[in-house]
Design an enzyme around this catalytic site. Structure first.
Site, PDB file in Angstrom:
ATOM      1  CG  PHE A 154       0.650   0.735  -3.619  1.00 28.60           C
ATOM      2  CD1 PHE A 154       2.001   0.422  -3.537  1.00 28.60           C
ATOM      3  CD2 PHE A 154      -0.059   0.881  -2.428  1.00 28.60           C
ATOM      4  CE1 PHE A 154       2.627   0.264  -2.304  1.00 28.60           C
ATOM      5  CE2 PHE A 154       0.565   0.725  -1.197  1.00 28.60           C
ATOM      6  CZ  PHE A 154       1.913   0.409  -1.144  1.00 28.60           C
ATOM      7  CD  GLU A 181      -5.928   5.733  -6.522  1.00 31.34           C
ATOM      8  OE1 GLU A 181      -6.043   4.529  -6.798  1.00 31.34           O
ATOM      9  OE2 GLU A 181      -6.562   6.282  -5.604  1.00 31.34           O
ATOM     10  CB  SER A 231      -6.322  -0.918   2.992  1.00 35.34           C
ATOM     11  OG  SER A 231      -7.414  -0.170   2.504  1.00 35.34           O
ATOM     12  CB  CYS A 286      -0.866  -8.643   1.779  1.00 30.71           C
ATOM     13  SG  CYS A 286      -0.813  -9.979   0.607  1.00 30.71           S
ATOM     14  CD  GLU A 380      -1.354  -3.817   5.909  1.00 31.84           C
ATOM     15  OE1 GLU A 380      -2.385  -3.162   5.650  1.00 31.84           O
ATOM     16  OE2 GLU A 380      -0.979  -4.800   5.231  1.00 31.84           O
TER      17      GLU A 380
HETATM   18  P1  NAD Z   1      -6.100   0.701  -0.862  1.00 35.76           P
HETATM   19  O1  NAD Z   1      -7.156   0.000  -0.105  1.00 35.76           O
HETATM   20  O2  NAD Z   1      -5.748   2.083  -0.473  1.00 35.76           O
HETATM   21  O3  NAD Z   1      -6.481   0.757  -2.416  1.00 35.76           O
HETATM   22  C1  NAD Z   1      -6.914  -0.382  -3.118  1.00 35.76           C
HETATM   23  C2  NAD Z   1      -7.867   0.050  -4.218  1.00 35.76           C
HETATM   24  O4  NAD Z   1      -9.008   0.679  -3.623  1.00 35.76           O
HETATM   25  C3  NAD Z   1      -7.244   1.067  -5.171  1.00 35.76           C
HETATM   26  O5  NAD Z   1      -7.583   0.695  -6.490  1.00 35.76           O
HETATM   27  C4  NAD Z   1      -7.862   2.387  -4.744  1.00 35.76           C
HETATM   28  O6  NAD Z   1      -8.046   3.274  -5.806  1.00 35.76           O
HETATM   29  C5  NAD Z   1      -9.210   1.988  -4.153  1.00 35.76           C
HETATM   30  N1  NAD Z   1      -9.656   2.858  -3.059  1.00 35.76           N
HETATM   31  C6  NAD Z   1      -8.866   3.525  -2.156  1.00 35.76           C
HETATM   32  N2  NAD Z   1      -9.636   4.183  -1.260  1.00 35.76           N
HETATM   33  C7  NAD Z   1     -10.932   3.938  -1.587  1.00 35.76           C
HETATM   34  C8  NAD Z   1     -12.196   4.324  -1.028  1.00 35.76           C
HETATM   35  N3  NAD Z   1     -12.263   5.096   0.045  1.00 35.76           N
HETATM   36  N4  NAD Z   1     -13.324   3.879  -1.607  1.00 35.76           N
HETATM   37  C9  NAD Z   1     -13.259   3.067  -2.686  1.00 35.76           C
HETATM   38  N5  NAD Z   1     -12.088   2.681  -3.264  1.00 35.76           N
HETATM   39  C10 NAD Z   1     -10.942   3.097  -2.726  1.00 35.76           C
HETATM   40  O7  NAD Z   1      -4.816  -0.255  -0.824  1.00 35.76           O
HETATM   41  P2  NAD Z   1      -3.352   0.068  -1.344  1.00 35.76           P
HETATM   42  O8  NAD Z   1      -2.737   1.082  -0.438  1.00 35.76           O
HETATM   43  O9  NAD Z   1      -3.346   0.315  -2.809  1.00 35.76           O
HETATM   44  O10 NAD Z   1      -2.654  -1.349  -1.126  1.00 35.76           O
HETATM   45  C11 NAD Z   1      -2.050  -1.733   0.072  1.00 35.76           C
HETATM   46  C12 NAD Z   1      -2.997  -2.567   0.903  1.00 35.76           C
HETATM   47  O11 NAD Z   1      -3.421  -3.701   0.158  1.00 35.76           O
HETATM   48  C13 NAD Z   1      -2.338  -3.127   2.150  1.00 35.76           C
HETATM   49  O12 NAD Z   1      -3.257  -3.034   3.208  1.00 35.76           O
HETATM   50  C14 NAD Z   1      -2.067  -4.575   1.796  1.00 35.76           C
HETATM   51  O13 NAD Z   1      -1.983  -5.456   2.889  1.00 35.76           O
HETATM   52  C15 NAD Z   1      -3.258  -4.879   0.950  1.00 35.76           C
HETATM   53  N6  NAD Z   1      -3.011  -6.027   0.091  1.00 35.76           N
HETATM   54  C16 NAD Z   1      -3.622  -7.188   0.447  1.00 35.76           C
HETATM   55  C17 NAD Z   1      -3.391  -8.341  -0.296  1.00 35.76           C
HETATM   56  C18 NAD Z   1      -4.019  -9.624   0.120  1.00 35.76           C
HETATM   57  O14 NAD Z   1      -3.861 -10.591  -0.596  1.00 35.76           O
HETATM   58  N7  NAD Z   1      -4.723  -9.709   1.222  1.00 35.76           N
HETATM   59  C19 NAD Z   1      -2.564  -8.286  -1.421  1.00 35.76           C
HETATM   60  C20 NAD Z   1      -1.976  -7.075  -1.765  1.00 35.76           C
HETATM   61  C21 NAD Z   1      -2.218  -5.944  -0.992  1.00 35.76           C
END
Ligand code: NAD
Length: 489
Positions: A154, A181, A231, A286, A380
Site C-alpha cells: 500500500f 487492496e 511485509s 521501507c 517494524e
Molecule cells: P502486506 O504484506 O500486508 O501486503 C502486501 C501484499 O500482500 C498486498 O497486495 C496484500 O494484498 C497481500 N497480502 C496480505 N496478506 C496476505 C496473506 N496473508 N497472504 C497472501 N497475500 C497477502 O504489506 P503492506 O502492509 O501492504 O505494505 C507494508 C509493508 O511492505 C511494510 O512491511 C514495508 O516495509 C513493506 N515494504 C517493503 C519494501 C521493500 O522494498 N523491502 C517496499 C515497500 C514496502
C-alpha cells in the site's frame, strides 16, 4: 477532496484490455485522509487470476516477437503521459494513500525515472557472441520468461508497481499485477495510460483482491516468475509458496532501519535528515529511519531533532497513516515503550486534524532510552516514530544494528571518512547511507535489502532486474569457413 472518474469510483479488474467486474464480493476503499469511502474493489477469485493469465499468455508471442526498440517506443510515450498527467496521478496517490502532495508527486516522478531506465534497455542488454573455434560460434541471448506476476503493497501505490512493470514488459514478458487492496486506484490509471501509449491488449492485466488472488498467483502453472513487495510475514509465505511451485521469486519484506549518529556529525544536517527519514510518508517507507543509535555524546543532536520534529504538522506537512488499525498499532507500540521505562520526548498519540476528524493521523514521535529488548527496538512500527538507543562506542552501535532480523537500510552520520567506512563494511544491510537518511539507490543501481528484508536472489530494480525477468538462450553454430560459392557452376 478530489473527485474520481467512473473507472475509479468502482474499481474493476483489467483483463485483455478491458475493465470488467464479476460482482461476487466487494470491499470498500477508504481515504485515510478523512476516512471517507472513495471506491470499492472486487475480491477476485482463482478464476479471475486464470482469466488474466490466459489473456497474458495469448498476448505473449506477439509482444515478445516485437523488437526491443518497438516495445521501448510505447514506454517513451507512457513516460510522457505520466508527466502530462502528473497532477491527477499525484492527487490520486494522496487520496488513496494519505501522503502529502509533495511526497505523492515525488513518487510519480520516480515512476518516470523507472521508465527512463526501461527505455534504455536496448543500450544495456546487448547479447554476447564469440568464435570459440574455427567456424564455431557461441551466442547468449536474453529471452523473456513468459507470463510474470507482480504483487504490491500500500505504501507506494504508483512507484512500487513501476519497480517491476516497465522492466518486465520492455524485456518481452506479459504481466498480471495484484495491487494492494488498500490502494487500487493508481494502478487503474496506469492501465489506462498504458493503453493510450499503445500497449497491446493482454500484455498488462490487473486482478484486484487479497490473499486468495496472491495464493492463486503463486499456484498458477503458467506464471513463470513472481515479484512481491510487502511485509516480511507475507514475503515469507509468497516466497515459499511460489518457489515450491517451481517459480522464480524475489520477495521484498519489511524493515527496521538503524541510523548511527556519531558525536562528530554535523548537528543541523543530521537532525533534519533523521527527522525527514522517520517522518516522511508518515514513516510508512521501507527505507524510513526506525532506530537512531546515538554513540556517546549526541544530546545536542537529539535536542535539535525534537525541535525539527515539532515542525511536522499532521494534516499539513505530515500525511496520515493508512488505516484506523495502523494508527492503533503504532500508538500501541508507543504505549508499550512508555510502560517499559522509555522516555517519550515527543508524543504523537491521540492526534486529530480539524475538519478531518475521520482521518488516521499520528504525530511525530521520538522515544529515548529505548533498550534492545523492547518491541519498538525490534519490530517494524511503520509510523512516524523513532526510537533512540544509546551506545557507548561504534562497535556497540554496529552490534545493535546487526542484531536486527531485518537488513533493508542502515546509515551513519559522521564527518570521519574512516568511521563511515567501518559502518559501510560491517553493517548487515543491503543499502547503506553515509550522511543520508534514506539511501535509495537510483537507476541503474538496484534496490533490495538483506536478511529478512528480502528473499530470493538479486534485487528488484536496475541492472539486477534484467537477470530476474529474463533467461539466457545459448546457441552454438558451426559453419564451414572454407565454403565456396560453387553453386553457380
Ligand atoms: P502486506 O504484506 O500486508 O501486503 C502486501 C501484499 O500482500 C498486498 O497486495 C496484500 O494484498 C497481500 N497480502 C496480505 N496478506 C496476505 C496473506 N496473508 N497472504 C497472501 N497475500 C497477502 O504489506 P503492506 O502492509 O501492504 O505494505 C507494508 C509493508 O511492505 C511494510 O512491511 C514495508 O516495509 C513493506 N515494504 C517493503 C519494501 C521493500 O522494498 N523491502 C517496499 C515497500 C514496502
Amino acid at each position: 477532496m478530489m473527485n474520481v472518474s467512473d473507472t475509479l469510483s468502482e474499481v474493476k479488474n483489467y483483463i485483455d484490455g478491458k475493465f470488467e467486474r464479476n460482482d461476487q464480493n466487494a470491499m470498500d476503499v477508504l481515504s485515510p485522509l478523512d476516512g471517507s469511502k472513495i471506491s470499492s474493489i472486487p475480491l477476485s477469485t482463482t478464476q479471475d487470476v486464470d482469466d488474466a493469465v490466459q489473456a497474458a499468455k495469448k498476448a505473449f508471442p506477439e509482444w515478445s516477437g516485437m523488437t526491443f526498440k518497438e516495445r521501448v517506443q510505447i514506454f517513451f510515450r507512457y513516460r510522457n503521459l505520466l508527466e502530462q498527467n502528473m497532477d491527477e496521478l499525484t492527487k490520486l496517490v494522496q487520496l488513496e494513500n494519505g501522503k502529502t502532495y509533495g511526497e505523492a508527486k515525488a513518487e510519480v516522478e520516480k515512476s518516470m525515472e523507472l521508465c527512463e531506465f526501461a527505455v534504455s534497455m536496448p543500450q544495456i542488454v546487448v547479447n554476447e557472441v564469440q568464435e570459440v573455434s574455427k567456424g564455431v560460434e557461441c551466442r547468449i541471448e536474453r529471452k523473456p520468461l513468459g507470463v510474470v506476476a507482480s504483487i504490491t503493497p500500500f505504501n507506494f501505490p504508483n512507484m512500487v508497481p513501476h519497480w517491476t512493470l516497465p522492466n518486465a514488459l520492455v524485456l518481452g514478458n506479459t504481466m498480471v499485477m495484484k495491487p494492494s487492496e488498500l490502494v487500487p486506484l493508481s494502478t487503474v490509471r496506469m492501465a489506462e495510460l498504458l493503453k493510450e501509449a499503445g500497449l497491446p491488449n493482454g500484455v498488462f492485466n490487473i486482478v484486484n483482491g487479497g490473499k486468495e488472488v496472491v495464493e492463486a498467483i503463486c499456484d498458477h502453472p503458467k506464471i513463470e516468475a513472481v515479484s512481491f513487495v510487502g511485509s516480511t510475514k507475507v514475503a515469507k509465505i509468497v516466497y515459499k509458496r511460489a518457489t515450491s511451485n517451481l517459480k522464480r521469486c524475489v520477495a521484498l519484506g519489511g524493515a527496521k532501519n538503524h541510523l548511527l549518529v556519531l558525536p562528530d556529525a554535523n548537528p543541523e544536517m543530521t537532525a533534519s535528515n533523521v527527522v525527514a527519514s522517520m517522518s516522511g510518508c508518515a514513516g510508512q517507507r521501507c527505507m524510513a529511519a526506525s532506530v537512531m543509535v546515538g554513540v556517546d555524546k549526541v544530546q545536542h543532536i537529539i535536542d535539535l531533532m525534537v525541535e525539527d520534529a515539532k515542525a511536522m504538522v499532521p494534516g499539513d506537512n505530515l500525511g496520515s497513516v493508512i488505516t484506523a488499525e495502523a494508527k492503533k498499532r503504532i500508538e500501541g507500540y508507543i504505549d508499550e515503550a512508555e510502560k517499559n521505562g522509555a522516555k517519550i520526548l515527543l508524543d504523537g498519540r491521540n492526534t486529530t486534524v480539524k475538519g478531518k476528524e475521520g482521518g488516521y493521523y499520528v504525530g511525530p514521535t521520538i522515544i529515548d532510552y529505548v533498550t534492545t529488548d523492547m518491541s519498538v527496538a525490534r519490530e517494524e512500527i511503520f509510523g512516524p516514530v523513532i526510537s533512540i538507543i544509546r551506545a557507548k562506542d561504534l562497535d556497540e552501535a554496529i552490534e545493535i544494528e546487526n542484531g536486527s532480523n531485518y537488513g533493508n537500510a542502515a546509515a551513519v552520520f559522521t564527518q570521519s571518512g574512516g568511521l563511515a567506512k567501518q559502518v559501510m563494511e560491517r553493517a548487515s544491510a543491503g543499502m547503506i547511507g553515509v550522511n543520508i537518511g534514506v539511501p535509495v539507490p537510483r537507476e541503474p543501481f538496484s534496490f533490495g535489502g538483506w536478511n529478512e528484508s528480502k528473499f530470493g536472489v538479486g534485487d528488484i530494480t536496475g541492472r539486477s532486474s534484467i537477470e530476474f525477468w529474463t533467461q539466457n538462450k545459448k546457441t552454438t553454430t558451426k559453419w564451414n569457413p572454407e565454403a565456396q560459392t560453387n553453386w553457380m557452376s
